[in-house]
Enzyme design. Structure first.
Site, PDB file in Angstrom:
ATOM      1  N   GLU A  90      80.650  19.394  11.798  1.00  0.00           N
ATOM      2  CA  GLU A  90      80.057  18.569  10.734  1.00  0.00           C
ATOM      3  C   GLU A  90      81.012  18.582   9.553  1.00  0.00           C
ATOM      4  O   GLU A  90      81.248  19.639   8.963  1.00  0.00           O
ATOM      5  CB  GLU A  90      78.687  19.103  10.299  1.00  0.00           C
ATOM      6  N   GLU A  99      73.437  25.529  12.675  1.00  0.00           N
ATOM      7  CA  GLU A  99      73.365  26.198  11.367  1.00  0.00           C
ATOM      8  C   GLU A  99      72.311  27.316  11.347  1.00  0.00           C
ATOM      9  O   GLU A  99      71.427  27.332  10.473  1.00  0.00           O
ATOM     10  CB  GLU A  99      73.094  25.166  10.273  1.00  0.00           C
TER      11      GLU A  99
HETATM   12  O1  AHR Z   1      74.279  16.123   8.701  1.00  0.00           O
HETATM   13  C1  AHR Z   1      73.153  16.362   7.929  1.00  0.00           C
HETATM   14  C2  AHR Z   1      72.672  17.800   8.026  1.00  0.00           C
HETATM   15  O2  AHR Z   1      73.625  18.644   7.438  1.00  0.00           O
HETATM   16  C3  AHR Z   1      72.517  18.356   9.413  1.00  0.00           C
HETATM   17  O3  AHR Z   1      71.276  18.086   9.962  1.00  0.00           O
HETATM   18  C4  AHR Z   1      72.676  19.836   9.197  1.00  0.00           C
HETATM   19  O4  AHR Z   1      73.201  20.483  10.311  1.00  0.00           O
HETATM   20  C5  AHR Z   1      73.530  19.951   7.969  1.00  0.00           C
HETATM   21  O5  AHR Z   1      72.971  20.794   7.027  1.00  0.00           O
END
Ligand code: AHR
Length: 497
Positions: free
Chosen positions: A291, A172
């Site tokens: 994610e 990110e």
């Molecule tokens: O999964 C939780 C968090 O969400 C992770 O650390 C990050 O990559 C995202 O913002």
């Protein structure tokens, strides 16, 4: 209400990459410490890892696990997590304002991943670090020659290289919250140069470039165009991240949110292909949705968290039945894009926005979302068939023309099976019909459903009531599979062909 799906062997459009059923473990909250690792628990193995958790992870069939972050990785020094444990430093983790003991590191986690039948999807730190740390890490993990870091790995007890195949170029990096966040130009150039050295050491690895951390982030689109323009030739996948929630308590709109995932994926594919055309490239960039999940139940509790603890209770969403239905819709959406989405990671795996929860000195248990994921990852193997559907639609606050029933069929030639996954988003019974144009249906192997629960019902260490049960409300007639899909239900239908 009718819910008809017509499929044909001839219209198989994508071979499913098993990595689409990946998951994620970050050094965050109780994912690692008091999650997979609890040396004082009587159920733990000689290395301190909980056997009961390992069993639940194995049952979930996750072929790849992203590690060690997440936001955590952007401030992480990998060297802290290898070698003799008594020499490892106790550090502060800025991402989650926690203390990291480094008791579990690369060596221990890699061993655990193998024990649960998975591979590592390793993220590198491109927040506080860069090319140098990345090249040393790849040399440590994957180099078989006589060199400093390869020999260090041997000294640490691992003679043969780990041979980690999938790597994430940071996490990110577009997010203002990220330690060492970058502009698209800065990140694209850094990722390109880092990718070059990593692939020089091991040309067999595959690299994931950071896309946007959500569809709603203002830089979405522009970020993808710029980072791909910089790094296209050196990388293999572009990442997408998105979390969903029902903050407004609007069920119809909530269950339609998989349409947002669909639009996100289609948009990113369009951008990848635009850059491909612009560069006159022969190479196609695929997607890693590394994610995705529901995340909102724990937000208020997390604001009250006391900083600088080891293994604090963070992001411990307790999922209800409507979350399981949305997760079902999201899984079907990923399958609908299986021609381009080759990796996806349910974020995360244990205790932190997770399908598996643990109690300290107590049980490990399955959340509601565990079940649709487990069924799709176990049986959704083979090829995805183009779904020609006939089903009523509805409009919700944010989405138009939402199918009242979301469906997809997968053909597993090896096992002579066709498997259909369906979510009935409506409050009516749906008359389901599967027509396999050039496929002969022999017998129903299984009709499993989750239905009839209170939409807000949850599981706990004391009861796993919200789970699938089998139904006999199904028949094969005139080579069509006919079944009743209960209102607000998750369904899996397996038929021998
Ligand atoms: O999964 C939780 C968090 O969400 C992770 O650390 C990050 O990559 C995202 O913002």
């Amino acid at each position: 209400m009718e819910a008809k799906i017509k499929v044909a062997r001839e219209f198989a459009f994508a071979k499913i990459d098993s990595r689409i059923y990946g998951s994620f473990i970050e050094h965050l909250g109780r994912a690692v410490y008091d999650g997979i690792y609890e040396p004082t628990n009587s159920l733990s193995d000689k290395d301190g890892f909980r056997e009961d958790v390992k069993e639940l992870v194995k049952e979930l069939n996750v072929p790849i696990i992203r590690y060690p972050g997440g936001n955590f990785v952007s401030g992480f020094n990998w060297e802290d997590s290898v070698g003799p444990r008594d020499k490892r430093p106790r550090k502060i983790d800025l991402a989650w304002k926690s203390i990291e003991t480094n008791e579990v590191g690369l060596q221990e986690f890699e061993k655990w991943t193998k024990e649960v039948g998975s591979d590592l999807d390793m993220a590198i730190n491109l927040g506080t670090r860069g090319i140098d740390a990345a090249r040393n890490l790849v040399e440590y993990c994957n180099f078989d020659g006589d060199s400093y870091y390869a020999n260090l790995r041997r000294e640490h007890g691992h003679e043969k290289p780990y041979n980690i195949k999938t790597w994430c170029l940071g996490n990110e990096m577009d997010g203002p919250w990220q330690t060492g966040a970058k502009t698209a130009g800065e990140y694209g150039a850094l990722a390109r140069e880092t990718a070059k050295v990593m692939k020089t050491i091991d040309p067999t690895i595959e690299l994931v470039l950071c896309g946007s951390s959500g569809l709603d982030i203002p830089t979405f689109g522009d970020w993808e165009l710029k980072v791909l323009d910089e790094a296209y030739d050196e990388i293999d996948f572009l990442s997408l991240h998105q979390y969903y929630g029902n903050q407004e308590n609007d069920l119809e709109n909530y269950l339609a949110k998989s349409k947002g995932m669909d639009e996100f994926i289609s948009g990113v594919i369009a951008i990848c292909d635009a850059i491909k055309a612009k560069k006159h490239s022969k190479k196609t960039i695929n997607l890693s949705f590394d994610e995705w999940n529901v995340w909102y139940h724990s937000n208020d509790a997390d604001e009250k968290n006391e900083p600088w603890q080891v293994a604090p209770h963070l992001l411990e969403d307790i999922y209800n039945f409507e979350d399981a239905l949305l997760v079902g819709c999201l899984l079907i959406t990923l399958l609908k894009h299986a021609d381009r989405v080759k990796i996806a990671c349910l974020a995360q795996l244990v205790n932190v926005i997770a399908p598996i929860m643990t109690e300290k000195d107590g049980k490990a248990w399955r959340q509601t979302i565990y079940f649709p994921f487990q069924q799709v990852s176990t049986y959704g193997r083979g090829e995805v068939l183009t779904p020609y559907t006939n089903v009523d639609t509805y409009n919700s606050k944010d989405f138009e023309d939402v199918d009242k029933v979301e469906m997809i069929s997968v053909l597993n030639e090896e096992k002579s099976e066709i498997i259909t996954f369906a979510v009935n988003r409506s409050k009516e019974v749906a008359d389901f019909e599967l027509d396999g144009i050039d496929i002969e249906f022999k017998k129903v192997i299984e009709f499993s459903k989750m239905s009839g629960f209170d939409i807000k019902a949850t599981n706990s260490d004391e009861s796993e009531n919200v789970k699938p049960s089998s139904s006999s409300d199904i028949e094969i007639k005139d080579n069509k599979v006919k079944a009743k899909l209960e209102p607000l239900s998750w369904n899996m239908i397996r038929v021998e062909i």
